[in-house]
Write a protein that holds these residues in place. Structure first.
Motif, PDB file in Angstrom:
ATOM      1  N   ARG A  79       6.877  14.276  -9.247  1.00 22.00           N
ATOM      2  CA  ARG A  79       5.900  15.174  -8.629  1.00 22.00           C
ATOM      3  C   ARG A  79       6.305  16.627  -8.837  1.00 22.00           C
ATOM      4  NH1 ARG A  79       4.436  15.741  -2.317  1.00 22.00           N
ATOM      5  NH2 ARG A  79       6.425  16.820  -2.443  1.00 22.00           N
ATOM      6  N   GLY A 137       5.449   6.688  -3.875  1.00 18.94           N
ATOM      7  CA  GLY A 137       5.412   7.780  -2.906  1.00 18.94           C
ATOM      8  C   GLY A 137       6.773   8.345  -2.610  1.00 18.94           C
ATOM      9  N   ARG A 138       6.784   9.186  -1.577  1.00 18.33           N
ATOM     10  CA  ARG A 138       7.941  10.045  -1.315  1.00 18.33           C
ATOM     11  C   ARG A 138       9.218   9.314  -0.957  1.00 18.33           C
ATOM     12  NH1 ARG A 138       4.252  13.708   2.385  1.00 18.33           N
ATOM     13  NH2 ARG A 138       3.451  11.611   2.576  1.00 18.33           N
ATOM     14  N   ILE A 141      -7.969   8.758  -2.956  1.00 15.72           N
ATOM     15  CA  ILE A 141      -9.376   8.488  -2.677  1.00 15.72           C
ATOM     16  C   ILE A 141     -10.217   9.769  -2.727  1.00 15.72           C
ATOM     17  CG2 ILE A 141      -8.909   6.414  -1.292  1.00 15.72           C
ATOM     18  CD1 ILE A 141      -9.462   8.103   1.233  1.00 15.72           C
ATOM     19  N   LEU A 142      -9.576  10.932  -2.517  1.00 15.11           N
ATOM     20  CA  LEU A 142     -10.342  12.181  -2.377  1.00 15.11           C
ATOM     21  C   LEU A 142     -10.712  12.847  -3.699  1.00 15.11           C
ATOM     22  CD1 LEU A 142      -8.538  13.608   0.786  1.00 15.11           C
ATOM     23  CD2 LEU A 142     -10.646  12.267   0.651  1.00 15.11           C
ATOM     24  N   MET A 169       0.844  -1.184   0.000  1.00 11.71           N
ATOM     25  CA  MET A 169       0.000   0.000   0.000  1.00 11.71           C
ATOM     26  C   MET A 169       0.885   1.241   0.000  1.00 11.71           C
ATOM     27  SD  MET A 169      -3.179  -0.991   2.456  1.00 11.71           S
ATOM     28  CE  MET A 169      -2.421  -2.068   3.650  1.00 11.71           C
ATOM     29  N   ARG A 170       0.528   2.236  -0.799  1.00 11.72           N
ATOM     30  CA  ARG A 170       1.322   3.463  -0.971  1.00 11.72           C
ATOM     31  C   ARG A 170       2.726   3.162  -1.486  1.00 11.72           C
ATOM     32  NH1 ARG A 170       0.103   8.322   1.815  1.00 11.72           N
ATOM     33  NH2 ARG A 170      -2.133   8.537   1.853  1.00 11.72           N
ATOM     34  N   PHE A 229      -8.822   1.437  -7.307  1.00  8.08           N
ATOM     35  CA  PHE A 229      -9.258   1.574  -5.913  1.00  8.08           C
ATOM     36  C   PHE A 229     -10.199   2.761  -5.708  1.00  8.08           C
ATOM     37  CE2 PHE A 229      -7.121   5.384  -4.422  1.00  8.08           C
ATOM     38  CZ  PHE A 229      -6.064   5.538  -5.321  1.00  8.08           C
ATOM     39  N   PHE A 244       0.678  17.749  -5.808  1.00  7.33           N
ATOM     40  CA  PHE A 244       0.166  16.382  -5.780  1.00  7.33           C
ATOM     41  C   PHE A 244      -1.088  16.202  -6.645  1.00  7.33           C
ATOM     42  CE2 PHE A 244      -2.752  13.337  -3.702  1.00  7.33           C
ATOM     43  CZ  PHE A 244      -2.059  12.177  -3.995  1.00  7.33           C
ATOM     44  N   TRP A 261     -10.625   4.815   8.031  1.00  2.00           N
ATOM     45  CA  TRP A 261     -11.095   5.307   9.338  1.00  2.00           C
ATOM     46  C   TRP A 261     -12.205   4.427   9.905  1.00  2.00           C
ATOM     47  CZ3 TRP A 261      -6.832   7.118   9.241  1.00  2.00           C
ATOM     48  CH2 TRP A 261      -6.377   8.180   8.474  1.00  2.00           C
TER      49      TRP A 261
HETATM   50  O1  CP3 Z   1      -0.804   3.108  -2.908  1.00  2.00           O
HETATM   51  C1  CP3 Z   1      -0.369   3.760  -3.874  1.00  2.00           C
HETATM   52  O2  CP3 Z   1       0.849   3.834  -4.157  1.00  2.00           O
HETATM   53  C2  CP3 Z   1      -1.376   4.428  -4.798  1.00  2.00           C
HETATM   54  C3  CP3 Z   1      -1.739   5.763  -4.539  1.00  2.00           C
HETATM   55  C4  CP3 Z   1      -2.538   6.178  -3.319  1.00  2.00           C
HETATM   56  C5  CP3 Z   1      -2.375   7.461  -2.738  1.00  2.00           C
HETATM   57  N1  CP3 Z   1      -3.332   7.638  -1.789  1.00  2.00           N
HETATM   58  C6  CP3 Z   1      -1.344   8.433  -3.126  1.00  2.00           C
HETATM   59  C7  CP3 Z   1      -0.989   9.520  -2.191  1.00  2.00           C
HETATM   60  C8  CP3 Z   1      -3.594   5.559  -2.653  1.00  2.00           C
HETATM   61  C9  CP3 Z   1      -4.155   4.154  -2.819  1.00  2.00           C
HETATM   62  C10 CP3 Z   1      -4.085   6.494  -1.684  1.00  2.00           C
HETATM   63  C11 CP3 Z   1      -5.235   6.233  -0.808  1.00  2.00           C
HETATM   64  C12 CP3 Z   1      -5.536   7.178   0.278  1.00  2.00           C
HETATM   65  N2  CP3 Z   1      -5.470   8.529   0.282  1.00  2.00           N
HETATM   66  C13 CP3 Z   1      -6.063   6.769   1.524  1.00  2.00           C
HETATM   67  C14 CP3 Z   1      -6.387   5.358   1.904  1.00  2.00           C
HETATM   68  C15 CP3 Z   1      -5.203   4.592   2.273  1.00  2.00           C
HETATM   69  C16 CP3 Z   1      -4.612   4.916   3.611  1.00  2.00           C
HETATM   70  O3  CP3 Z   1      -3.442   5.375   3.616  1.00  2.00           O
HETATM   71  O4  CP3 Z   1      -5.284   4.745   4.622  1.00  2.00           O
HETATM   72  C17 CP3 Z   1      -6.259   7.935   2.295  1.00  2.00           C
HETATM   73  C18 CP3 Z   1      -6.783   7.986   3.713  1.00  2.00           C
HETATM   74  C19 CP3 Z   1      -5.892   9.045   1.495  1.00  2.00           C
HETATM   75  C20 CP3 Z   1      -5.976  10.489   1.854  1.00  2.00           C
HETATM   76  C21 CP3 Z   1      -4.656  11.122   1.834  1.00  2.00           C
HETATM   77  N3  CP3 Z   1      -3.922  11.378   0.685  1.00  2.00           N
HETATM   78  C22 CP3 Z   1      -3.917  11.638   2.915  1.00  2.00           C
HETATM   79  C23 CP3 Z   1      -4.354  11.570   4.370  1.00  2.00           C
HETATM   80  C24 CP3 Z   1      -2.741  12.179   2.402  1.00  2.00           C
HETATM   81  C25 CP3 Z   1      -1.684  12.953   3.157  1.00  2.00           C
HETATM   82  C26 CP3 Z   1      -0.802  12.073   3.948  1.00  2.00           C
HETATM   83  C27 CP3 Z   1       0.545  11.964   3.312  1.00  2.00           C
HETATM   84  O5  CP3 Z   1       1.088  10.861   3.246  1.00  2.00           O
HETATM   85  O6  CP3 Z   1       1.067  13.014   2.874  1.00  2.00           O
HETATM   86  C28 CP3 Z   1      -2.735  11.957   1.013  1.00  2.00           C
HETATM   87  C29 CP3 Z   1      -1.682  12.336   0.067  1.00  2.00           C
HETATM   88  C30 CP3 Z   1      -1.118  11.254  -0.781  1.00  2.00           C
HETATM   89  N4  CP3 Z   1      -1.829  10.298  -1.457  1.00  2.00           N
HETATM   90  C31 CP3 Z   1       0.265  11.070  -1.089  1.00  2.00           C
HETATM   91  C32 CP3 Z   1       0.347   9.988  -1.969  1.00  2.00           C
HETATM   92  C33 CP3 Z   1       1.580   9.435  -2.637  1.00  2.00           C
HETATM   93  C34 CP3 Z   1       1.399  11.965  -0.608  1.00  2.00           C
HETATM   94  C35 CP3 Z   1       1.384  13.195  -1.422  1.00  2.00           C
HETATM   95  C36 CP3 Z   1       2.766  13.754  -1.639  1.00  2.00           C
HETATM   96  O7  CP3 Z   1       3.219  14.500  -0.765  1.00  2.00           O
HETATM   97  O8  CP3 Z   1       3.353  13.468  -2.689  1.00  2.00           O
END
Ligand code: CP3
Length: 340
Positions: A34, A24-25, A72-73, A20-21, A137, A40, A203
């Motif tokens: 990015r 990313g960074r 997801i947002l 998962m994720r 997803f 983002f 959540w």
């Molecule tokens: O998994 C993957 O690699 C695919 C991409 C993916 C992202 N978000 C990219 C992202 C997926 C599947 C998500 C789902 C997501 N997004 C969830 C459910 C999964 C979980 O973690 O519980 C939720 C709650 C979100 C909402 C969200 N998006 C938050 C709370 C944040 C900020 C937190 C953070 O890590 O900065 C994000 C941003 C986000 N979504 C990033 C990524 C790669 C980081 C953005 C960045 O700074 O580049």
């Protein structure tokens, strides 16, 4: 595809792994792409660059599945709630849902405005090797609703729970609208080329058991049933985070249950392993230390064995500062240790 076979409990040459994720960074390649995109959300909207970051972890880590790069947002965004990702603070909605009228004002058919997501899926699928799966997803209705009501991440979910108990009809109306959007959204992701779909209920743990089944799991199950009715061959993965205590009541028509790191794998296996393939659940922080990582892998494989029924994953998302060399080692380790 090994990942898809594993979702269907078919025997595979080794236990597949993705994380998962995984995009990313912690990857400098991601940070560079990015930067090229701007912020983002620009990256989510840019088909070419979103394709690039979706494929990066497959190339760098050799995981068995890619997951669509998006968030997801984007669904609430297209339902009419302007969204910003504030650096270092996470997502923030400029307007929130506070009452019934706000729910009525949400835009319908938001899933028809998400072509940039479907185009990214088609573009990834065209470039991804044929033996690797692409996972589409969405967030769960409850998890999306909490963001739409709170306006940002929350520790207490106070506003969401206030609405739920003060005005359950309004909450159900909101959840129903989101659910309708998500059904259309996942179906179109599948039609664009997603080989499996996953619903993230991040959540889930905010709710007591009775409220959880009424206000979250019921809608997750409804989405899964809808997908299975239209595309029975597409695996559906459900991931409710933090509800270990409620596992014995979990049921529904889906394929894979995502196990978070707070749920002991043995316990998940005992309650759900007979009915569902289990995905998970290494504590992501173990990747800071190779020894702890390997002990965690051995423990999970020791419980789940090498037979069909398990997909390796983390128990929640990758952290931004995990050492990439350990992430690469984790994939090699799981492949090697589970070779049949
Ligand atoms: O998994 C993957 O690699 C695919 C991409 C993916 C992202 N978000 C990219 C992202 C997926 C599947 C998500 C789902 C997501 N997004 C969830 C459910 C999964 C979980 O973690 O519980 C939720 C709650 C979100 C909402 C969200 N998006 C938050 C709370 C944040 C900020 C937190 C953070 O890590 O900065 C994000 C941003 C986000 N979504 C990033 C990524 C790669 C980081 C953005 C960045 O700074 O580049």
């Amino acid at each position: 595809m090994i990942f898809i076979d594993a979702c269907k409990r078919k025997e595979t040459p080794y236990t597949p792994i993705w994380m998962m994720r995984q995009a990313g960074r912690y990857l400098e390649e991601y940070r560079e792409t990015r930067k090229k995109a701007g912020n983002f959300l620009d990256l989510c909207h840019n088909v070419e660059l979103a394709t690039e970051v979706t494929l990066q972890p497959v190339e760098i880590l050799n995981v068995d599945a890619a997951i669509l790069f998006s968030d997801i947002l984007v669904v609430p965004l297209e339902m009419g709630l302007p969204l910003e990702f504030v650096a270092g603070e996470g997502p923030q909605f400029q307007r929130t849902i506070t009452n019934y009228q706000d729910v009525c004002n949400l835009k319908k058919d938001a899933f028809l405005k998400l072509d940039y997501v479907y185009d990214t899926i088609s573009s990834v699928r065209a470039k991804l090797s044929k033996d690797k799966a692409l996972i589409g997803f969405c967030g769960s209705p409850w998890t999306l609703a909490t963001y739409m009501i709170e306006g940002e991440g929350s520790k207490t979910y106070a506003k969401s729970k206030k609405m739920l108990y003060e005005n359950p009809q309004t909450m159900h109306y909101l959840l129903k609208q989101i659910t309708d959007e998500l059904k259309g959204y996942l179906i179109r992701q599948i039609e664009a080329g997603a080989n499996a779909v996953m619903v993230f209920d991040s959540w889930a743990s905010a709710l007591e058991q009775e409220a959880y089944f009424e206000f979250s799991w019921g809608y997750m199950k409804d989405i899964a049933k809808y997908i299975k009715m239209h595309y029975p061959e597409i695996p559906v993965i459900l991931f409710p985070k933090g509800i270990a205590g409620y596992l014995k009541h979990i049921d529904g028509n889906f394929d894979v249950f995502g196990v978070d790191w707070g749920t002991p794998m043995e316990f998940a296996k005992q309650h759900l392993g007979g009915k569902y393939v289990l995905q998970g659940n290494l504590e992501p922080s173990r990747l800071y230390n190779e020894d702890f990582m390997e002990m965690g892998v051995d423990e999970i494989i020791g419980i789940m064995g090498k037979k069909a029924g398990h997909i390796f994953n983390l128990g929640h998302g990758m952290l931004p500062d995990l050492p990439r060399e350990n992430v690469i080692k984790l994939v090699e380790m799981v492949h090697k240790k589970t070779k049949r």
